[in-house]
Design a protein around this motif. Structure first.
Motif, PDB file in Angstrom:
ATOM      1  N   PRO A  83       0.805  -1.224   0.000  1.00 55.22           N
ATOM      2  CA  PRO A  83       0.000   0.000   0.000  1.00 55.22           C
ATOM      3  C   PRO A  83       0.845   1.284   0.000  1.00 55.22           C
ATOM      4  O   PRO A  83       0.342   2.358   0.311  1.00 55.22           O
ATOM      5  CB  PRO A  83      -0.809  -0.124   1.298  1.00 55.22           C
ATOM      6  CG  PRO A  83       0.057  -0.934   2.192  1.00 55.22           C
ATOM      7  CD  PRO A  83       0.799  -1.880   1.307  1.00 55.22           C
ATOM      8  N   ILE A  84       2.102   1.182  -0.371  1.00 54.99           N
ATOM      9  CA  ILE A  84       2.992   2.347  -0.442  1.00 54.99           C
ATOM     10  C   ILE A  84       3.361   2.537  -1.911  1.00 54.99           C
ATOM     11  O   ILE A  84       3.650   1.573  -2.619  1.00 54.99           O
ATOM     12  CB  ILE A  84       4.279   2.098   0.385  1.00 54.99           C
ATOM     13  CG1 ILE A  84       3.929   1.892   1.847  1.00 54.99           C
ATOM     14  CG2 ILE A  84       5.282   3.229   0.217  1.00 54.99           C
ATOM     15  CD1 ILE A  84       5.094   1.380   2.663  1.00 54.99           C
ATOM     16  N   GLY A  85       3.389   3.786  -2.355  1.00 54.88           N
ATOM     17  CA  GLY A  85       3.752   4.057  -3.744  1.00 54.88           C
ATOM     18  C   GLY A  85       5.230   3.795  -3.969  1.00 54.88           C
ATOM     19  O   GLY A  85       6.072   4.309  -3.248  1.00 54.88           O
ATOM     20  N   ILE A  86       5.517   2.981  -4.956  1.00 51.20           N
ATOM     21  CA  ILE A  86       6.907   2.687  -5.307  1.00 51.20           C
ATOM     22  C   ILE A  86       7.101   3.063  -6.773  1.00 51.20           C
ATOM     23  O   ILE A  86       6.394   2.586  -7.659  1.00 51.20           O
ATOM     24  CB  ILE A  86       7.245   1.198  -5.091  1.00 51.20           C
ATOM     25  CG1 ILE A  86       7.083   0.836  -3.609  1.00 51.20           C
ATOM     26  CG2 ILE A  86       8.668   0.898  -5.571  1.00 51.20           C
ATOM     27  CD1 ILE A  86       7.241  -0.635  -3.320  1.00 51.20           C
ATOM     28  N   PHE A  87       8.075   3.945  -6.974  1.00 56.21           N
ATOM     29  CA  PHE A  87       8.384   4.438  -8.302  1.00 56.21           C
ATOM     30  C   PHE A  87       9.894   4.380  -8.455  1.00 56.21           C
ATOM     31  O   PHE A  87      10.622   4.926  -7.629  1.00 56.21           O
ATOM     32  CB  PHE A  87       7.875   5.892  -8.437  1.00 56.21           C
ATOM     33  CG  PHE A  87       8.043   6.484  -9.802  1.00 56.21           C
ATOM     34  CD1 PHE A  87       7.199   6.128 -10.834  1.00 56.21           C
ATOM     35  CD2 PHE A  87       9.045   7.409 -10.050  1.00 56.21           C
ATOM     36  CE1 PHE A  87       7.346   6.682 -12.082  1.00 56.21           C
ATOM     37  CE2 PHE A  87       9.200   7.961 -11.301  1.00 56.21           C
ATOM     38  CZ  PHE A  87       8.345   7.602 -12.332  1.00 56.21           C
ATOM     39  N   MET A  88      10.373   3.690  -9.480  1.00 57.90           N
ATOM     40  CA  MET A  88      11.819   3.542  -9.666  1.00 57.90           C
ATOM     41  C   MET A  88      12.225   4.133 -11.004  1.00 57.90           C
ATOM     42  O   MET A  88      11.502   4.016 -11.988  1.00 57.90           O
ATOM     43  CB  MET A  88      12.212   2.057  -9.629  1.00 57.90           C
ATOM     44  CG  MET A  88      11.970   1.414  -8.277  1.00 57.90           C
ATOM     45  SD  MET A  88      12.187  -0.391  -8.300  1.00 57.90           S
ATOM     46  CE  MET A  88      13.907  -0.547  -8.653  1.00 57.90           C
TER      47      MET A  88
END
Length: 187
Positions: A155-160
Motif C-alpha cells: 500500500p505504499i507508492g513505489i516508483f523507480m
C-alpha cells in the motif's frame, strides 16, 4: 596415362576432404543399406566402416521423432531433393543425442529414390544450452511476475527510475494512483 594419373590424384584429394571432415557423411539406399560412410560417422557411432557399409544400419530414433523423420524423407522429391532435419537418436549406451542432417535424395530417371546423401552433425550441446536458457528465462519471468504482484499489493507508492538517466522503470499501483498516471516512455 596423364589423364588417368590426374583422375586418381583428383579422387584422392576428394577422399581426403571427405575423410577429414568433422561432419558425418554417408550415402545409403532407401532400405538403410549404406554405400559410404566417412571416418567421423564411424567414430560417432563407435563402429568400423565394414560394420556399416553394405549393411542396413539405422540409428535408433525415439518414437516421438520417428514420424517427423519419416515425413521428412517422404518430402524429398525430384522438385525438392534437398532439405534439413533435426531429430534425436538413441546412442548404443542409451544416451539421447540431437542431430542435424542435410539430406539430398538421388533419383533414377523415373523419379524413384535410389539413394540418399547425408551430411550431419551432433548438436546435443547446442540443444541442451537452448533448453537451459529457456528454463532460466521461464524462471526469471516467474520471479518478475512474483515481484510485480508483491509490489502491486504493497500500500505504499513505489516508483523507480534508472540512474543516471532518470528514465522511469517501474511504478506500482499505488504510485500510479498517487501520480495520476503510469510510466510514460518519454518522461
Amino acid at each position: 596415362m596423364n589423364a588417368e594419373l590426374a583422375r586418381e590424384e583428383s579422387e584422392q584429394r576428394y577422399r581426403n576432404i571427405v575423410e577429414d571432415q568433422t561432419e558425418f557423411i554417408c550415402r545409403f539406399r532407401p532400405d538403410g543399406t549404406h554405400a559410404f560412410v566417412n571416418e567421423a560417422y564411424c567414430r560417432y557411432f563407435s563402429l568400423e566402416r565394414d560394420e556399416i557399409v553394405g549393411h542396413r544400419f539405422r540409428p535408433k530414433i525415439p518414437p516421438d521423432d520417428q514420424e517427423c523423420v519419416s515425413r521428412f524423407f517422404a518430402s524429398l522429391t525430384p522438385d525438392h531433393p534437398v532439405d534439413t532435419v533435426i531429430h534425436r537418436i538413441i546412442m548404443p549406451d542409451g544416451r539421447i543425442c540431437w542431430q542435424r542432417w542435410s539430406d539430398r535424395a538421388i533419383f533414377d530417371p523415373s523419379g524413384n529414390v535410389i539413394e540418399y546423401q547425408s551430411v550431419g552433425r551432433d548438436i546435443t550441446e547446442t540443444k541442451e544450452t537452448e533448453k537451459a536458457l529457456r528454463q532460466k528465462t521461464e524462471d526469471l519471468d516467474s520471479r518478475n511476475r512474483l515481484v510485480s504482484t508483491l509490489l502491486d499489493t504493497i500500500p505504499i507508492g513505489i516508483f523507480m527510475v534508472e540512474a543516471p538517466s532518470g528514465k522511469p522503470i517501474i511504478a506500482n499501483r499505488e504510485a500510479t494512483r498517487l501520480l495520476g498516471r503510469g510510466i510514460l516512455s518519454d518522461a
